[in-house]
Design a protein around this motif. Structure first.
Motif, PDB file in Angstrom:
ATOM      1  N   THR A  12      28.531 -76.129  18.774  1.00 12.27           N
ATOM      2  CA  THR A  12      29.506 -75.927  19.843  1.00 12.27           C
ATOM      3  C   THR A  12      30.879 -76.401  19.394  1.00 12.27           C
ATOM      4  N   TYR A  13      30.919 -77.587  18.826  1.00 14.13           N
ATOM      5  CA  TYR A  13      32.196 -78.142  18.392  1.00 14.13           C
ATOM      6  C   TYR A  13      32.809 -77.297  17.271  1.00 14.13           C
ATOM      7  N   GLN A  14      31.982 -76.829  16.357  1.00 13.18           N
ATOM      8  CA  GLN A  14      32.489 -75.983  15.266  1.00 13.18           C
ATOM      9  C   GLN A  14      33.135 -74.706  15.820  1.00 13.18           C
ATOM     10  N   ALA A  15      32.476 -74.073  16.777  1.00 14.04           N
ATOM     11  CA  ALA A  15      33.014 -72.834  17.347  1.00 14.04           C
ATOM     12  C   ALA A  15      34.326 -73.092  18.087  1.00 14.04           C
ATOM     13  N   VAL A  16      34.383 -74.163  18.857  1.00 14.41           N
ATOM     14  CA  VAL A  16      35.598 -74.489  19.596  1.00 14.41           C
ATOM     15  C   VAL A  16      36.729 -74.838  18.630  1.00 14.41           C
ATOM     16  N   LEU A  17      36.430 -75.623  17.616  1.00 19.37           N
ATOM     17  CA  LEU A  17      37.443 -75.996  16.628  1.00 19.37           C
ATOM     18  C   LEU A  17      37.954 -74.767  15.873  1.00 19.37           C
ATOM     19  N   ALA A  18      37.046 -73.861  15.510  1.00 23.12           N
ATOM     20  CA  ALA A  18      37.460 -72.635  14.827  1.00 23.12           C
ATOM     21  C   ALA A  18      38.384 -71.813  15.723  1.00 23.12           C
ATOM     22  N   HIS A  44      11.076 -70.672   6.257  1.00 21.93           N
ATOM     23  CA  HIS A  44      10.636 -72.047   5.993  1.00 21.93           C
ATOM     24  C   HIS A  44       9.540 -72.061   4.939  1.00 21.93           C
ATOM     25  N   SER A  45       8.565 -71.174   5.074  1.00 26.80           N
ATOM     26  CA  SER A  45       7.432 -71.187   4.162  1.00 26.80           C
ATOM     27  C   SER A  45       7.817 -70.736   2.763  1.00 26.80           C
ATOM     28  N   MET A  46       8.941 -70.023   2.639  1.00 25.54           N
ATOM     29  CA  MET A  46       9.392 -69.571   1.328  1.00 25.54           C
ATOM     30  C   MET A  46      10.418 -70.537   0.728  1.00 25.54           C
ATOM     31  N   GLY A  47      10.631 -71.658   1.406  1.00 30.23           N
ATOM     32  CA  GLY A  47      11.531 -72.665   0.883  1.00 30.23           C
ATOM     33  C   GLY A  47      13.000 -72.361   1.072  1.00 30.23           C
ATOM     34  N   ARG A  48      13.331 -71.379   1.919  1.00 29.64           N
ATOM     35  CA  ARG A  48      14.735 -71.058   2.175  1.00 29.64           C
ATOM     36  C   ARG A  48      15.310 -71.982   3.226  1.00 29.64           C
ATOM     37  N   ARG A  49      16.620 -72.122   3.189  1.00 31.98           N
ATOM     38  CA  ARG A  49      17.315 -72.948   4.171  1.00 31.98           C
ATOM     39  C   ARG A  49      17.439 -72.163   5.476  1.00 31.98           C
ATOM     40  N   CYS A  50      17.027 -72.766   6.553  1.00 36.74           N
ATOM     41  CA  CYS A  50      17.158 -72.157   7.878  1.00 36.74           C
ATOM     42  C   CYS A  50      18.610 -72.293   8.325  1.00 36.74           C
ATOM     43  N   THR A  51      19.178 -71.210   8.862  1.00 31.25           N
ATOM     44  CA  THR A  51      20.573 -71.236   9.280  1.00 31.25           C
ATOM     45  C   THR A  51      20.747 -71.252  10.801  1.00 31.25           C
ATOM     46  N   SER A  52      19.662 -71.321  11.540  1.00 30.64           N
ATOM     47  CA  SER A  52      19.751 -71.380  12.998  1.00 30.64           C
ATOM     48  C   SER A  52      20.422 -72.679  13.414  1.00 30.64           C
ATOM     49  N   PRO A  53      21.280 -72.657  14.477  1.00 29.11           N
ATOM     50  CA  PRO A  53      21.934 -73.883  14.904  1.00 29.11           C
ATOM     51  C   PRO A  53      20.961 -74.934  15.416  1.00 29.11           C
ATOM     52  N   THR A  54      19.722 -74.547  15.698  1.00 30.37           N
ATOM     53  CA  THR A  54      18.754 -75.526  16.203  1.00 30.37           C
ATOM     54  C   THR A  54      17.656 -75.823  15.212  1.00 30.37           C
ATOM     55  N   CYS A  55      17.810 -75.351  14.003  1.00 27.38           N
ATOM     56  CA  CYS A  55      16.778 -75.552  12.995  1.00 27.38           C
ATOM     57  C   CYS A  55      16.786 -76.994  12.520  1.00 27.38           C
ATOM     58  N   SER A  56      15.629 -77.608  12.506  1.00 22.97           N
ATOM     59  CA  SER A  56      15.560 -79.004  12.101  1.00 22.97           C
ATOM     60  C   SER A  56      15.631 -79.175  10.589  1.00 22.97           C
ATOM     61  N   SER A  57      15.442 -78.116   9.831  1.00 18.83           N
ATOM     62  CA  SER A  57      15.497 -78.258   8.370  1.00 18.83           C
ATOM     63  C   SER A  57      16.785 -77.727   7.778  1.00 18.83           C
ATOM     64  N   GLY A  58      17.685 -77.204   8.652  1.00 16.23           N
ATOM     65  CA  GLY A  58      18.915 -76.569   8.178  1.00 16.23           C
ATOM     66  C   GLY A  58      19.983 -77.508   7.792  1.00 16.23           C
ATOM     67  N   LEU A  92      34.259 -67.877  19.719  1.00 17.13           N
ATOM     68  CA  LEU A  92      33.597 -68.298  20.960  1.00 17.13           C
ATOM     69  C   LEU A  92      32.606 -67.252  21.449  1.00 17.13           C
ATOM     70  N   ARG A  93      32.959 -65.999  21.324  1.00 15.80           N
ATOM     71  CA  ARG A  93      32.050 -64.931  21.767  1.00 15.80           C
ATOM     72  C   ARG A  93      30.750 -64.938  20.977  1.00 15.80           C
ATOM     73  N   ARG A  94      30.867 -65.009  19.657  1.00 16.10           N
ATOM     74  CA  ARG A  94      29.662 -65.003  18.816  1.00 16.10           C
ATOM     75  C   ARG A  94      28.811 -66.239  19.087  1.00 16.10           C
ATOM     76  N   PHE A  95      29.482 -67.382  19.219  1.00 12.33           N
ATOM     77  CA  PHE A  95      28.728 -68.605  19.479  1.00 12.33           C
ATOM     78  C   PHE A  95      28.045 -68.545  20.838  1.00 12.33           C
ATOM     79  N   ALA A  96      28.748 -68.049  21.849  1.00 10.21           N
ATOM     80  CA  ALA A  96      28.155 -67.961  23.186  1.00 10.21           C
ATOM     81  C   ALA A  96      26.888 -67.110  23.169  1.00 10.21           C
ATOM     82  N   ALA A  99      22.273 -80.589  16.821  1.00 12.38           N
ATOM     83  CA  ALA A  99      22.690 -79.352  16.150  1.00 12.38           C
ATOM     84  C   ALA A  99      23.422 -78.431  17.123  1.00 12.38           C
ATOM     85  N   LEU A 100      22.982 -78.388  18.372  1.00 15.33           N
ATOM     86  CA  LEU A 100      23.669 -77.573  19.375  1.00 15.33           C
ATOM     87  C   LEU A 100      25.089 -78.088  19.627  1.00 15.33           C
ATOM     88  N   ILE A 101      25.222 -79.391  19.727  1.00 11.87           N
ATOM     89  CA  ILE A 101      26.554 -79.976  19.947  1.00 11.87           C
ATOM     90  C   ILE A 101      27.443 -79.718  18.738  1.00 11.87           C
TER      91      ILE A 101
END
Length: 106
Positions: free
Chosen positions: A48-54, A92-106, A64-68, A43-45
Motif C-alpha cells: 500500500t505504501y509503495q503504491a501511494v509513494l509511487a 514455490h515448489s519450483m524454487g521461484r520467488r513469489c511476487t504476490s504482495p501477500t506471499c510469505s516467501s517473497g 493506485l488503480r493497479r494496486f487497488a 506485506a499488505l501495508i
C-alpha cells in the motif's frame, strides 16, 4: 455514513462516494486481513505504501488503480478458505520467488 457536502470541513477526508467504515464488504475484508499471518499483513501495508509513494512521486494514478485491483483480489481470495489452505503454488515448489504482495516467501 453520510458523505459531507463540499463546504463541509471533512470533505477532503471523505469525498463523495466514500464507502462507510461499517460497510459489509469492508467488514468482511477486515476479518480476512485480521486472520492473516502478521507477515502477510505487513506485506499488505508495505505494498500500500509503495503504491501511494509511487503515485505521490509521479502523479500517475495508474499506480493506485493497479494496486487497488490487486489488493481487492488478494483480500477476496484470502477470504476463501479453500484458497488459504491450498498447497503451495507451483512457483514455490519450483524454487521461484513469489511476487504476490501477500506471499510469505517473497
Amino acid at each position: 455514513m453520510t458523505t459531507p457536502r463540499e463546504d463541509h470541513p471533512m470533505y477532503d477526508v471523505h469525498p463523495p462516494g466514500t464507502v462507510a467504515l461499517d460497510n459489509p464488504e469492508v467488514e468482511a475484508a477486515m476479518r480476512t486481513v485480521d486472520a492473516m499471518r502478521p507477515s502477510r499483513q505487513r506485506a499488505l501495508i508495505r505494498s500500500t505504501y509503495q503504491a501511494v509513494l509511487a503515485f505521490q512521486r509521479t502523479g500517475d494514478v495508474d499506480h493506485l488503480r493497479r494496486f487497488a485491483a490487486s489488493l481487492v483480489t488478494t483480500v477476496r481470495l484470502h477470504g476463501i478458505p479453500a484458497v488459504v489452505t491450498a498447497p503451495p503454488s507451483r512457483a514455490h515448489s519450483m524454487g521461484r520467488r513469489c511476487t504476490s504482495p501477500t506471499c510469505s516467501s517473497g
